[in-house]
Design a protein around this motif. Sequence first.
Motif, short mmCIF file in Angstrom:
data_model
loop_
_atom_site.label_atom_id
_atom_site.label_comp_id
_atom_site.label_asym_id
_atom_site.label_seq_id
_atom_site.Cartn_x
_atom_site.Cartn_y
_atom_site.Cartn_z
N GLN A 1 36.17 -43.02 -37.20
CA GLN A 1 36.88 -41.82 -37.63
C GLN A 1 38.25 -41.68 -36.98
OE1 GLN A 1 34.22 -38.49 -36.95
NE2 GLN A 1 32.53 -39.55 -37.98
N GLY A 2 38.60 -42.63 -36.09
CA GLY A 2 39.90 -42.59 -35.44
C GLY A 2 40.02 -41.49 -34.42
N ASP A 3 38.89 -41.01 -33.90
CA ASP A 3 38.89 -39.92 -32.92
C ASP A 3 38.83 -40.51 -31.52
OD1 ASP A 3 38.37 -37.72 -31.30
OD2 ASP A 3 37.08 -36.74 -32.78
N GLY A 4 40.01 -40.72 -30.93
CA GLY A 4 40.10 -41.37 -29.63
C GLY A 4 39.41 -40.60 -28.51
N ASP A 5 39.62 -39.28 -28.48
CA ASP A 5 39.04 -38.48 -27.41
C ASP A 5 37.51 -38.52 -27.46
OD1 ASP A 5 41.50 -37.72 -26.35
OD2 ASP A 5 41.66 -35.97 -27.67
N ARG A 6 36.96 -38.41 -28.66
CA ARG A 6 35.50 -38.44 -28.80
C ARG A 6 34.95 -39.83 -28.48
NH1 ARG A 6 33.08 -38.48 -34.32
NH2 ARG A 6 30.94 -39.15 -33.94
N ALA A 7 35.67 -40.86 -28.89
CA ALA A 7 35.23 -42.23 -28.60
C ALA A 7 35.21 -42.47 -27.09
CB ALA A 7 36.15 -43.24 -29.28
N ARG A 8 36.24 -42.01 -26.42
CA ARG A 8 36.30 -42.18 -24.97
C ARG A 8 35.15 -41.44 -24.28
NH1 ARG A 8 41.75 -41.88 -21.36
NH2 ARG A 8 40.83 -42.57 -19.38
N ALA A 9 34.93 -40.20 -24.70
CA ALA A 9 33.86 -39.40 -24.10
C ALA A 9 32.50 -40.05 -24.33
CB ALA A 9 33.88 -37.98 -24.68
N ALA A 10 32.28 -40.59 -25.53
CA ALA A 10 30.99 -41.23 -25.86
C ALA A 10 30.79 -42.49 -25.04
CB ALA A 10 30.93 -41.54 -27.35
N ALA A 11 31.86 -43.29 -24.88
CA ALA A 11 31.77 -44.53 -24.11
C ALA A 11 31.51 -44.22 -22.63
CB ALA A 11 33.05 -45.34 -24.26
N GLU A 12 32.17 -43.21 -22.11
CA GLU A 12 31.98 -42.85 -20.71
C GLU A 12 30.58 -42.28 -20.48
OE1 GLU A 12 35.20 -40.25 -19.71
OE2 GLU A 12 36.63 -41.90 -19.47
N LEU A 13 30.07 -41.51 -21.43
CA LEU A 13 28.72 -40.97 -21.30
C LEU A 13 27.68 -42.10 -21.34
CD1 LEU A 13 26.79 -38.57 -21.12
CD2 LEU A 13 26.86 -38.41 -23.63
N HIS A 14 27.95 -43.09 -22.18
CA HIS A 14 27.08 -44.27 -22.29
C HIS A 14 26.90 -44.93 -20.92
CE1 HIS A 14 25.30 -47.83 -24.06
NE2 HIS A 14 26.32 -48.60 -23.71
N ILE A 15 28.00 -45.11 -20.20
CA ILE A 15 27.94 -45.73 -18.88
C ILE A 15 27.34 -44.76 -17.86
CG2 ILE A 15 29.24 -46.90 -17.06
CD1 ILE A 15 29.17 -48.38 -19.73
N GLU A 16 27.61 -43.49 -18.02
CA GLU A 16 27.05 -42.49 -17.10
C GLU A 16 25.52 -42.52 -17.13
OE1 GLU A 16 27.05 -39.75 -14.16
OE2 GLU A 16 28.85 -40.70 -15.02
N ARG A 17 24.96 -42.74 -18.32
CA ARG A 17 23.50 -42.82 -18.44
C ARG A 17 22.95 -44.03 -17.68
NH1 ARG A 17 22.74 -39.84 -23.33
NH2 ARG A 17 23.41 -37.75 -22.71
N LEU A 18 23.71 -45.13 -17.69
CA LEU A 18 23.30 -46.30 -16.92
C LEU A 18 23.34 -45.99 -15.42
CD1 LEU A 18 25.10 -49.23 -18.78
CD2 LEU A 18 22.64 -48.86 -18.62
N LYS A 19 24.38 -45.28 -15.00
CA LYS A 19 24.49 -44.90 -13.59
C LYS A 19 23.30 -44.04 -13.18
CE LYS A 19 28.50 -43.33 -12.24
NZ LYS A 19 29.79 -42.58 -12.33
N GLU A 20 22.93 -43.11 -14.03
CA GLU A 20 21.79 -42.25 -13.74
C GLU A 20 20.51 -43.06 -13.58
OE1 GLU A 20 21.78 -39.51 -16.97
OE2 GLU A 20 23.51 -38.37 -16.23
N MET A 21 20.35 -44.08 -14.44
CA MET A 21 19.18 -44.94 -14.35
C MET A 21 19.15 -45.70 -13.04
SD MET A 21 18.00 -48.07 -16.85
CE MET A 21 19.28 -49.15 -16.22
N VAL A 22 20.30 -46.25 -12.64
CA VAL A 22 20.38 -46.99 -11.39
C VAL A 22 20.09 -46.08 -10.19
CG1 VAL A 22 21.95 -48.22 -9.84
CG2 VAL A 22 21.98 -48.71 -12.28
N GLN A 23 20.67 -44.89 -10.21
CA GLN A 23 20.48 -43.97 -9.10
C GLN A 23 19.06 -43.45 -8.99
OE1 GLN A 23 23.76 -41.47 -10.31
NE2 GLN A 23 25.00 -42.10 -8.57
N SER A 24 18.33 -43.50 -10.12
CA SER A 24 16.94 -43.05 -10.09
C SER A 24 16.00 -44.17 -9.70
CB SER A 24 16.54 -42.52 -11.48
OG SER A 24 16.46 -43.59 -12.41
N ASP A 25 16.59 -45.37 -9.40
CA ASP A 25 15.80 -46.56 -9.05
C ASP A 25 14.83 -46.94 -10.16
OD1 ASP A 25 16.94 -46.84 -6.53
OD2 ASP A 25 15.57 -45.38 -5.65
N ASP A 26 15.23 -46.70 -11.41
CA ASP A 26 14.34 -46.97 -12.55
C ASP A 26 14.64 -48.32 -13.17
OD1 ASP A 26 12.29 -46.45 -14.27
OD2 ASP A 26 13.51 -45.30 -15.69
N ILE A 27 14.99 -49.31 -12.34
CA ILE A 27 15.20 -50.66 -12.85
C ILE A 27 14.43 -51.65 -11.97
CG2 ILE A 27 17.46 -50.15 -13.82
CD1 ILE A 27 18.72 -51.57 -11.47
#
Length: 218
Positions: free
Chosen positions: A192-218
């Motif tokens: 859709q050419g929405d740069g701000d939304r794309a950036r927020a979605a990509a950053e949230l994607h990585i944030e979820r990985l960080k949450e998983m690592v910090q919860s020792d769930d790997i």
Amino acid sequence: MLNPDIINHKPLREIVYEELKMQILKGEIPPGTRMMEVEMADEMGVSRTPIREAIRKLEKEGLVTIEPRRGAYASRISTQDMIEILEVRQNMEGLAAYYAALRADEDTKNDIKALAKEYEQAVKERNTADMIKIDTDFHHLIVKGSHNKILVNMVEQLQELVLRFRYLYYDNFKRGEQMPAEHEEIYSAILQGDGDRARAAAELHIERLKEMVQSDDI
């Protein structure tokens, strides 16, 4: 024996180095495993010399730890190591998604969407190897779509660390099952050419990985 895919006109020491490196990155040599020169030489059908040279080179890259009087071991990845990798990814891939939404051509955008769909199918088939490859390609294409050469080069320098981390967290299949919805949010914003939304979605994607690592769930 050596992987036939990497046997070419390179010197034997380089072939052995590349083979051991990929085994470590893919987790075939798990973190903490002792690197036994004699056993590896026999397994690969080579002398100990190229094994020893490869181990020294891998030590310089941080993939092997050599302990005096104890030997060489595949380096462990700490929780802090993973967090630091993800912090860098979060910023760079968020920026890449932003510019991909603004700059990627329609063919590239459609290819990003197609990879996301392929990933979804790999999840349904519980094909971890395909999931890792497609996930890597998906993020690489977004970065390429940013049309920022400096950003592309910086991300490429991080790829080997990211690959090793992917093989670790994909042991938790639950995380893979959550990925399709997150990928869809990223690619739909890019389409859709929405740069701000794309950036927020990509950053949230990585944030979820960080949450998983910090919860020792790997």
